[in-house]
Design an enzyme around this catalytic site. Sequence first.
Site, short mmCIF file in Angstrom:
data_model
loop_
_atom_site.label_atom_id
_atom_site.label_comp_id
_atom_site.label_asym_id
_atom_site.label_seq_id
_atom_site.Cartn_x
_atom_site.Cartn_y
_atom_site.Cartn_z
N TYR A 34 0.86 -1.18 0.00
CA TYR A 34 0.00 0.00 0.00
C TYR A 34 0.90 1.24 0.00
O TYR A 34 1.81 1.35 0.81
CB TYR A 34 -0.89 0.00 1.25
CG TYR A 34 -1.79 1.22 1.36
CD1 TYR A 34 -2.80 1.46 0.43
CD2 TYR A 34 -1.63 2.13 2.41
CE1 TYR A 34 -3.62 2.57 0.54
CE2 TYR A 34 -2.46 3.24 2.53
CZ TYR A 34 -3.46 3.45 1.60
OH TYR A 34 -4.28 4.55 1.71
N ASP A 66 9.19 2.83 0.13
CA ASP A 66 8.12 3.46 0.89
C ASP A 66 8.27 3.03 2.34
O ASP A 66 7.85 1.95 2.73
CB ASP A 66 6.76 3.04 0.32
CG ASP A 66 5.61 3.67 1.09
OD1 ASP A 66 5.87 4.32 2.12
OD2 ASP A 66 4.46 3.50 0.65
N LYS A 85 3.88 8.84 9.08
CA LYS A 85 3.57 8.22 10.38
C LYS A 85 4.48 8.73 11.52
O LYS A 85 4.26 9.81 12.01
CB LYS A 85 3.53 6.70 10.24
CG LYS A 85 2.41 6.31 9.25
CD LYS A 85 1.96 4.88 9.26
CE LYS A 85 0.66 4.77 8.48
NZ LYS A 85 0.72 4.03 7.23
C1 LIG Z 1 0.16 4.56 5.85
C2 LIG Z 1 0.94 4.33 4.65
C3 LIG Z 1 0.87 5.20 3.54
C4 LIG Z 1 -0.12 6.32 3.45
O1 LIG Z 1 0.09 7.30 4.42
P1 LIG Z 1 -1.14 8.30 4.76
O2 LIG Z 1 -0.51 9.26 5.73
O3 LIG Z 1 -2.21 7.45 5.35
O4 LIG Z 1 -1.55 8.95 3.50
C5 LIG Z 1 1.72 4.98 2.48
N1 LIG Z 1 2.60 3.97 2.49
C6 LIG Z 1 2.68 3.11 3.52
C7 LIG Z 1 3.70 2.02 3.48
C8 LIG Z 1 1.85 3.25 4.63
O5 LIG Z 1 1.93 2.37 5.63
#
Ligand SMILES: *Cc1c(COP(=O)(O)O)cnc(C)c1O
Length: 428
Positions: A144, A239, A267
């Site tokens: 994701y 990511d 995060k």
């Molecule tokens: C949470 C998450 C996102 C998206 O971040 P948001 O602040 O919710 O837009 C993207 N990549 C990874 C790996 C994530 O865990």
Amino acid sequence: MKSERSKRLFQIANSLLPGGVNSPVRAFKAVGGNPLFIERAKGSRLYDVDGNVFIDYVLSWGPMILGHTHPEVTKAIKEAVSKGTSYGAPTEKEILLARLIKKAFPSIEKVRMVNSGTEATMSAIRAARGFTKRDKIIKFEGCYHGHADGLLAKAGSGAATLGIPDSPGVPEDYARNTITIPFNNIKVFKETVNRHRKDLAAVIVEPVAGNIGCVLPAPGFLEALREETERNEIVLIFDEVMTGFRVSYGGAQSFYKIKPDITCLGKVIGGGLPVGAYGGKKEIMSIIAPEGPVYQAGTLSGNPIAMTAGIATLTELAKKGTYEKLNKTAEMIEHGLKDASKRAGIKTRFYRAGTMFCTYFTDCEVIDYSTAKSSDTVKFGNFFRKMLNRGIYIAPSQFEAGFLSLSHSAADINKTIISAYNSFLEIK
Ligand SMILES: *Cc1c(COP(=O)(O)O)cnc(C)c1O
């Protein structure tokens, strides 16, 4: 467990917000029942509007690694608020947070602050496309990367939870440039690169796949990504929105010793406020406006309150012994949960990277999206409800990682393990 007030609030919320929530997985759809409305949180504890108390393993889906309402972070935020909440002009705080990030992630030479993980990945891909002058990207099934168009193909997280493979509303033209292949499959990856290498701008990956639970990279997988992308001048994007400052202070790239070209963060770096960031090699980042022609902007980007929360959080995390302590707690939960499931005679698979972890209700080794889906989600739903009734708040989906904080005590972990043992016995 009392839940009258949460139920009533959810009814009202449903008349005002789609599904009653502002982010899908919060709605408890996959596990049944109503979401709990939270009143406050402190340390490892969450307090809902009906007076229930929970040990929290969701931690706002990752950010609260110090625990809730950490005194230093709270103090810093209060001080910052009294000086104004936003100026739309540079502040020194942006430099301080950028420095802390760069120090933890040597692969990041220059960094741009944004307001969410979604913005970070979306902008990183735009930078990679601008830099390479190519359009296609490779992503991995179940990874994701936020909800930007083109990144929603087989995207894990809420999409996996709700069984939405590809979101309506994303034009085919966008999705056509996203090639999706299985995580951990080096052979398929190499073949795909060979076939498309002239058109590939970027390969984007969660180095530990945390949005289908917790799937570790197989030996050699991340190395293969690095080698092939380097050989073909494709931008490698890690990511690390979830894994950054979580798998280790320097993220998964420091743990697995692989240097990507661009890293996305979010995060933890916002300490509970909305922050994202993307950064990497100077020559790539120089393509971003106003230094270069690739446009990317934000009214609230680098917001002083958000920067303050991030600085305070990373400063606490950088203190000596923090990650040793986090790892000790993580080992306790790992040994405890594995042992509890064995004693209860229920078949589970447990995986962990630093302080993120997942228990799958399956007999099969979990290495990618399709093996993650072998988990018995009905069993998980039962487990979730039993744990909630015992005062343990885990994510309301099999396909989300659990998180630990510095505030989780040995007593918290013991209570959790006993609760898990009893819940395993009841559901098996
Ligand atoms: C949470 C998450 C996102 C998206 O971040 P948001 O602040 O919710 O837009 C993207 N990549 C990874 C790996 C994530 O865990």
